[in-house]
Design a protein around this motif. Structure first.
Motif, short mmCIF file in Angstrom:
data_model
loop_
_atom_site.label_atom_id
_atom_site.label_comp_id
_atom_site.label_asym_id
_atom_site.label_seq_id
_atom_site.Cartn_x
_atom_site.Cartn_y
_atom_site.Cartn_z
N ASP A 160 -16.34 35.10 46.82
CA ASP A 160 -17.13 34.83 45.63
C ASP A 160 -18.59 34.72 46.05
O ASP A 160 -18.92 33.98 46.99
N GLU A 198 -14.83 22.51 44.63
CA GLU A 198 -14.05 22.26 43.41
C GLU A 198 -12.69 22.97 43.49
O GLU A 198 -11.69 22.49 42.95
N ALA A 199 -12.66 24.09 44.19
CA ALA A 199 -11.44 24.89 44.25
C ALA A 199 -10.49 24.45 45.36
O ALA A 199 -9.30 24.77 45.33
N GLN A 243 -10.98 27.47 52.32
CA GLN A 243 -11.99 28.50 52.13
C GLN A 243 -13.22 28.20 52.98
O GLN A 243 -13.46 27.05 53.35
#
Length: 489
Positions: free
Chosen positions: A119, A23-24, A2
């Motif tokens: 996001d 974190e993802a 990402q």
């Protein structure tokens, strides 16, 4: 994979969006030089931004990654980068100005069309617009009530910087020069940029000046302000990290007062008073952080205030807008020493002490009768810490056109302001060298001296370009006409 799109968050620690992205999964850090945003920039801010980006890029390189740098329209650049790096999501932190929201909406649509997830994360302030409202659910227009709720709301803890193994092994291009972005090097001495410099300022402030803030913050020579405004504008330090430092400063004095009593009861009472004063001083600084958020909320719900009065008058305000007087104000040659010192500090440092910002704004709008938008535009051109919400709020406050603004009949007397906040004329002499040999009393009485006396004391410094008393009366009449009051007389 990402992308994290850096904008006004030029840091890795206490970066909520970056932390959530890391974190993802694996993160590719990106910064885009957007011409539409640069069109509203100025050389002091571009200089600070480039220096901050250089430090940010160095951190990523030290941790096995890099900052990808692109130049173009984000709605085109980001889908292309997502495709190039096989990223399935782009993450960024929210910005609340009208221009930023328009840009972000276009980016969201472009990513949706490209099939890339996104996001958008709340990060720049503690409490998102709409989260602190009146009991009827309306945004606050009065700061005091906003502050009472703001101070009681729980604040998040700072976020850790991402681990190196969460960062993609990428290699980015070099940063452009300021010339390549279409700007000249600023004439002003812009303060050092980056997280290390911001933390140094924060630590120094919380070690000492924060305990004098309430008493000394209005005096420009007392070095009692944090100088973090540019850091917060560009996000080289996180608001949660700043707030935590202030809470630790408050706890430190409370802990000292909890020790064994030393001396008699009178000494103990004195220590308690000192502790209470210190705590109140820290809370006064925290209230300034709340002002920053209050104006951000105002701008979010009223994006038109960038160019329009927040407060409605019955009639248009009949600004005088004399071009020569406006130019004298810009150059710091009004013949009012405290005003000229503030305007010259702005040119020399791309910064102005907050009390002086109020003084020069009041002088422009209520002595020179010049539209606040002229002053706002000048600040935008010269301030390194220019922030749309804060500057607009401050200018409209001074001009009595904003939310929770000073009453129209409150008009700063520039001579009184100089005597009160620069009694020894140290600040004035620092920035107005023509008056360096004059006594403080002579400086504060400049408007009362004869032409012969002024010529003898400081022949190169101008006489006052307006009479404050006369202009005060003109300003009162101007506002009364706008209010429709004179129609009733």
């Amino acid at each position: 994979m990402q992308l994290h799109w850096h904008r006004r968050d030029l840091r890795v620690a206490d970066n909520r969006g970056l932390a959530m992205a890391a974190e993802a999964g694996t993160v590719v850090p990106v910064f885009v030089f957007d011409d539409e945003i640069l069109a509203h920039a100025a050389s002091p801010r571009v200089r600070f931004m480039l220096d901050a980006l250089a430090e940010l890029r160095a951190w990523y390189r030290d941790h096995g990654s890099d900052l990808l740098v692109a130049h173009g329209d984000p709605k085109e650049v980001l889908p292309e980068l997502a495709d190039e790096y096989d990223a399935d999501r782009v993450v960024w932190n929210k910005d609340y100005s009208g221009l930023a929201r328009h840009r972000d909406a276009a980016v969201r649509r472009a990513l949706d069309e490209a099939g890339v997830g996104r996001d958008v994360v709340h990060d720049a302030i503690h409490h998102e617009p709409g989260s602190i409202t009146t009991n009827d659910g309306e945004p606050y227009a009065v700061y005091t009530y906003f502050w009472k709720k703001w101070r009681k709301r729980e604040k998040e803890s700072p976020y850790d910087a991402p681990d190196a193994d969460r960062l993609a092994d990428v290699s980015g291009d070099e940063l452009p020069s300021i010339d390549e972005l279409g700007f000249d090097e600023p004439d002003a001495d812009v303060q050092s940029a980056g997280t290390a410099a911001a933390r140094k300022r924060l630590d120094a402030f919380c070690d000492d000046a924060i305990y004098r803030y309430d008493e000394d913050r209005d005096y420009p020579t007392r070095d009692a302000t944090s100088r973090l405004s540019t850091d917060l504008k560009f996000g080289t330090i996180g608001i949660r990290e700043v707030y935590r430092a202030t809470e630790e400063a408050k706890a430190a004095v409370a802990d000292e007062s909890d020790g064994e009593p030393d001396g008699d009861e009178e000494d103990a009472e004195s220590d308690d008073e000192t502790t209470n004063d210190d705590v109140e001083s820290v809370e006064e600084f925290q209230s300034q952080l709340a002002w920053r958020e209050f104006y951000t909320h105002v701008l979010f719900f009223n994006p038109e205030v960038v160019s329009q009065n927040y407060k409605e008058y019955d009639h248009d305000i009949e600004w005088r807008n004399d071009a020569d007087e406006l130019q004298a104000w810009k150059e710091g040659k009004t013949g009012y020493p405290i005003v000229d010192a503030g305007m010259r500090q702005l040119r020399e440092e791309a910064y102005m002490h907050n009390r002086m910002r109020m003084v020069v704004a009041s002088f422009l709008t209520k002595d020179l009768l010049v539209d606040w938008r002229e002053g706002y535009a000048h600040f935008c051109e010269h301030l390194a810490d220019h922030d749309t919400a804060n500057d607009n709020g401050g200018w409209q406050w001074a001009a009595s056109t904003g939310t929770d603004a000073q009453p129209y009949f409150r008009i700063f007397n520039p001579m009184t302001q100089g005597e009160r906040y620069d009694a020894d004329a140290e600040y004035i002499k620092q920035y107005v060298p023509e008056l360096a040999e004059a006594t403080a009393d002579t400086i504060h009485e400049w408007h009362e001296l004869s032409e012969m006396e002024r010529e003898r004391v400081a022949p190169e410094y101008p006489e006052p370009i307006v009479d404050h008393s006369e202009r005060r009366e003109q300003a009162l009449s101007m506002y009364k006409r706008a209010r429709g009051d004179e129609e009733d007389e």
